[in-house]
Design an enzyme around this catalytic site. Structure first.
Site, mmCIF file in Angstrom:
data_model
loop_
_atom_site.group_PDB
_atom_site.id
_atom_site.type_symbol
_atom_site.label_atom_id
_atom_site.label_comp_id
_atom_site.label_asym_id
_atom_site.label_seq_id
_atom_site.Cartn_x
_atom_site.Cartn_y
_atom_site.Cartn_z
ATOM 1 N N GLU A 1 5.665 -10.913 -1.467
ATOM 2 C CA GLU A 1 4.988 -11.242 -0.207
ATOM 3 C C GLU A 1 4.462 -12.669 -0.264
ATOM 4 O OE1 GLU A 1 1.718 -8.682 0.983
ATOM 5 O OE2 GLU A 1 2.880 -6.881 0.531
ATOM 6 N N ASN B 1 2.551 -11.058 -5.054
ATOM 7 C CA ASN B 1 2.171 -11.384 -3.679
ATOM 8 C C ASN B 1 1.175 -12.531 -3.757
ATOM 9 O OD1 ASN B 1 3.674 -9.175 -2.984
ATOM 10 N ND2 ASN B 1 1.950 -7.927 -2.295
ATOM 11 N N HIS C 1 1.963 1.903 -1.003
ATOM 12 C CA HIS C 1 1.317 0.762 -0.343
ATOM 13 C C HIS C 1 0.064 1.294 0.367
ATOM 14 C CE1 HIS C 1 2.234 -3.536 1.191
ATOM 15 N NE2 HIS C 1 1.020 -3.245 1.615
ATOM 16 N N ARG D 1 12.121 -5.101 2.073
ATOM 17 C CA ARG D 1 11.162 -4.354 1.264
ATOM 18 C C ARG D 1 10.298 -3.508 2.199
ATOM 19 N NH1 ARG D 1 5.497 -6.246 -0.708
ATOM 20 N NH2 ARG D 1 4.937 -4.449 -1.961
ATOM 21 N N TYR E 1 -0.991 -15.548 -1.444
ATOM 22 C CA TYR E 1 -1.380 -16.011 -0.108
ATOM 23 C C TYR E 1 -2.152 -17.320 -0.056
ATOM 24 C CZ TYR E 1 0.486 -11.828 2.012
ATOM 25 O OH TYR E 1 1.346 -10.860 2.445
ATOM 26 N N GLU F 1 -0.167 -4.126 -5.104
ATOM 27 C CA GLU F 1 -1.496 -4.725 -5.229
ATOM 28 C C GLU F 1 -2.591 -3.795 -5.734
ATOM 29 O OE1 GLU F 1 -2.372 -6.640 -1.493
ATOM 30 O OE2 GLU F 1 -0.852 -8.170 -1.820
HETATM 31 C C1 PNW Z 1 -1.552 -7.857 1.350
HETATM 32 N N1 PNW Z 1 -7.308 -10.187 -0.256
HETATM 33 O O1 PNW Z 1 -2.879 -7.487 1.474
HETATM 34 C C2 PNW Z 1 -0.789 -6.576 1.618
HETATM 35 O O2 PNW Z 1 0.164 -6.249 0.658
HETATM 36 C C3 PNW Z 1 -0.257 -6.476 3.011
HETATM 37 O O3 PNW Z 1 -0.184 -5.127 3.357
HETATM 38 C C4 PNW Z 1 -1.110 -7.277 3.962
HETATM 39 O O4 PNW Z 1 -0.753 -7.094 5.301
HETATM 40 C C5 PNW Z 1 -0.985 -8.740 3.561
HETATM 41 O O5 PNW Z 1 -1.306 -8.929 2.202
HETATM 42 C C6 PNW Z 1 -1.850 -9.680 4.385
HETATM 43 O O6 PNW Z 1 -3.196 -9.376 4.254
HETATM 44 C C7 PNW Z 1 -3.939 -8.230 1.034
HETATM 45 O O7 PNW Z 1 -8.369 -9.994 0.338
HETATM 46 C C8 PNW Z 1 -5.169 -7.929 1.583
HETATM 47 O O8 PNW Z 1 -7.221 -10.975 -1.228
HETATM 48 C C9 PNW Z 1 -6.298 -8.578 1.153
HETATM 49 C C10 PNW Z 1 -6.180 -9.542 0.174
HETATM 50 C C11 PNW Z 1 -4.957 -9.845 -0.383
HETATM 51 C C12 PNW Z 1 -3.828 -9.181 0.059
#
Ligand code: PNW
Length: 460
Positions: A368, A294, A119, A75, A296, A165
C-alpha cells in the site's frame, strides 16, 4: 524513462470491510467493524460499511474496470465472518462461493490475485466470547480459517498475506481505541501484537507443510511504517529516530527476521512485553517469503523533551509515546494530504534502505501507498494532479531505491476506488477511481490513467 525490473508487480489494493457492503448478506456473521461503526461518535458522520462501495454486488463490473485499465494484479482481503460467521465451526458455503467467483473473474481477466486473510474485520463472536486477540486461542481459530482459505482457494491463489498492519490492529484497536474494538490500554497492544505474530506463524506453518509443496505460492505479512527522520544530527535525536522505527516496525519484523523483539522494547517495557516460547519462535522466525510494506508518510523524531510539551501528531505519537520517549514533528513546508499526512518521497526511499540493511536484503513488496485528497467530480471527470504528483514522487523514490540495490518486487496503489476510510468515513478519498456514493458509479481519476500508464510501461 526509468524502467523497473522485469516481472515487477503493479497493482491496486482494497480491503473487504472498506468496499464490500452486504454486511448481512448470504450468511455473513457480524464483525467487530460492523459493531464498532454502530457506536455513536466513533466514525465521522456516523458512516458505516453496511453498503460501502457495494462491491459484493458489483464485483464483476469492478474487475472488468480494472482489466479495462490494464491492471495485472489486485490485492483484496477476505472477510473472515463470511467464511466462518462466528469465526469458527461451520463453514458458510455462500462466503466461499463469493471469493471463488471473485478469484475466477480476476483470473479470467488475467489479473493475479493477492489475498490478505485479515484486514481487521474480526468475527464479533470471537471478540465478545473470547476477548479477541487478547486470547491465545484466537490464534488457533485464525490458523483454521487460514487453512480453509488455502484449501479452497490455494489452487488459484499464489500470493498470500496473513495480516494487514499488526501495528494498527494493536495500537489503534487496543492502545488509543480509535479503531475496533476500541480498547484503550498501554499493556494490551503488546499482548495483542504477540498473539498476532503467533497466529501468523501458525498459518504459515500450515501453508508450508500442507499446501506449498503441492500448490507452490508464497506467503508473507504486511506491516506498516512511516519514516522517522532524526530532527537534528545530535546522537540523542538519531537514537530517538531509530527507537521510533524499532517500536513501529521492528516490533513485528525483528521476531520474523531475527527471532526476537528489539532490545530497546525489552528494556523499556519490562514485563509488559510478552516472551515467546521456543515453539513460538520456531514458527515465527523465517515465516515470511517477502517483506510486505505499507507506507504513507514521514515525521521528524527527537529525543523527548517533556518540558517543551508534546508535539503535534496525527496519530498518537507513533504508538505509545511514553514508552518511546520520542517527540514527533513535521516541517510546515511539506505538502499535506487531507489525512494530515505529509508527502515526503525521500522518506520512502530511506525506509526501504533501512529495511534492506537491517534484514539483509529481503524481497520487499509495497502492498500500500497512496494519498487522500478532496477530489471533485466535474463533468464526469476528476482532475487530481496532486495525486499524480504523489505517485510520481513515490515511484521515483522506489526506482532510486532499486537502483541503489534494494530488492523491491512490487507496488500496490492504495486504493482501487474511494471507500470506507475507517474512523474517517467516506470523506477521505484515497481512490484511483472516484466513487459517487449516492449512485455507486465509479469514475477513473486522472491519476488512475497515470498509474495505468506507469504499470503498462513498467517505467516512471
Ligand atoms: C492503512 N496510521 O491504514 C490500511 O491498511 C488501509 O485499510 C487504510 O485505508 C489506509 O492505510 C489509509 O489509512 C492505516 O494511523 C491507518 O498510522 C492508520 C495508520 C496507518 C495506516
Amino acid at each position: 524513462m526509468k524502467t523497473f525490473p522485469t516481472h515487477f508487480t503493479w497493482g491496486t489494493a482494497t480491503a473487504s470491510y472498506q468496499i464490500e457492503g452486504a454486511w448481512r448478506n448470504d450468511g455473513k456473521g457480524p464483525s467487530i467493524w460492523d459493531a464498532f461503526t454502530q457506536i455513536p461518535g466513533k466514525i465521522a458522520n456516523g458512516d458505516t460499511g453496511e453498503v460501502a462501495c457495494d462491491h459484493y454486488h458489483r464485483m464483476e463490473a469492478d474487475v472488468a474496470m480494472m482489466a479495462a485499465l490494464g491492471l495485472k494484479a489486485y490485492r483484496f482481503s477476505i472477510a473472515w465472518s463470511r467464511i466462518y460467521p462466528t469465526g469458527r465451526g461451520e463453514v458458510n458455503p455462500a462466503g466461499i462461493a463469493f471469493y471463488d467467483r471473485l478469484i475466477d473473474t480476476l483470473i479470467a481477466h488475467d489479473i493475479t490475485p493477492w489475498v490478505t486473510l485479515y484486514h481487521w474485520d474480526l468475527p464479533s463472536s470471537l471478540q465478545v466470547e473470547l476477548d479477541g486477540w487478547l486470547n491465545p486461542i484466537v490464534a488457533d481459530h485464525f490458523a483454521t480459517y487460514a487453512q480453509t482459505c488455502f484449501q479452497h482457494f490455494g489452487d488459484r491463489v499464489k500470493h498470500w498475506i496473513t495480516f494487514n498492519e499488526p501495528w494498527v490492529i494493536s495500537i489503534m484497536g487496543y492502545g488509543n481505541g480509535e479503531f475496533a474494538p476500541g480498547r484503550v490500554s498501554n499493556r494490551e497492544p503488546y499482548q495483542v501484537a504477540h498473539q498476532l505474530l503467533r497466529a501468523h506463524g501458525k498459518a504459515v506453518q500450515i501453508f508450508r507443510t500442507q499446501f506449498q509443496p503441492e500448490h507452490g505460492g508464497q506467503i508473507g505479512i504486511t506491516n506498516n511504517c512511516d519514516w522517522r527522520e532524526p530532527k537534528t544530527d545530535s546522537p540523542s535525536d538519531k537514537a530517538a529516530a531509530q527507537r521510533a522505527l524499532e517500536f513501529f516496525l521492528a516490533w513485528f519484523t525483528d521476531p520474523i527476521y531475527l527471532g526476537h523483539y528489539p532490545a530497546c522494547m525489552r528494556e523499556r517495557l519490562g514485563d509488559r512485553l510478552p516472551e515467546f516460547t521456543d515453539e513460538d519462535i520456531s514458527l515465527i522466525k523465517g515465516s515470511s517469503d517477502f517483506f510486505g510494506l505499507n507506507h504513507y508518510t514521514t515525521m521528524f523524531a527527537a529525543e523527548s523533551r517533556p518540558d517543551e510539551g508534546a508535539k503535534d501528531n496525527p496519530y498518537g505519537n507513533g504508538g505509545i509515546s511514553e514508552d518511546q520517549d520520542v517527540d514527533l514533528s513535521i516541517d510546515p513546508d511539506w505538502t499535506f494530504t487531507t489525512m494530515g499526512w505529509a508527502v515526503v518521497p525521500w522518506g520512502c526511499q530511506k525506509l526501504l534502505h533501512w529495511i534492506d540493511e537491517r534484514y539483509g536484503r529481503p524481497p520487499i513488496v509495497i502492498t500500500e501507498n497512496g494519498c487522500a485528497l478532496a477530489d471533485q467530480l466535474v463533468d464526469g471527470r476528476v482532475h487530481d494532479p496532486e495525486r499524480t504528483e504523489f505517485y510520481r514522487g513515490y515511484l521515483n523514490a522506489c526506482h532510486d531505491a532499486i537502483t541503489a540495490g534494494v530488492d523491491l518486487r512490487g507496488y500496490f496503489a492504495w486504493t482501487l476506488m474511494d471507500n470506507f476510510e475507517w474512523a474517517r468515513g467516506y470523506v477521505q478519498r484515497f481512490g484511483l477511481h472516484y466513487v459517487d456514493f449516492a449512485t455507486g458509479e465509479r469514475y477513473a481519476k486522472d491519476s488512475m490513467h497515470y498509474f495505468a500508464e506507469v504499470a503498462k510501461n513498467n517505467a516512471v
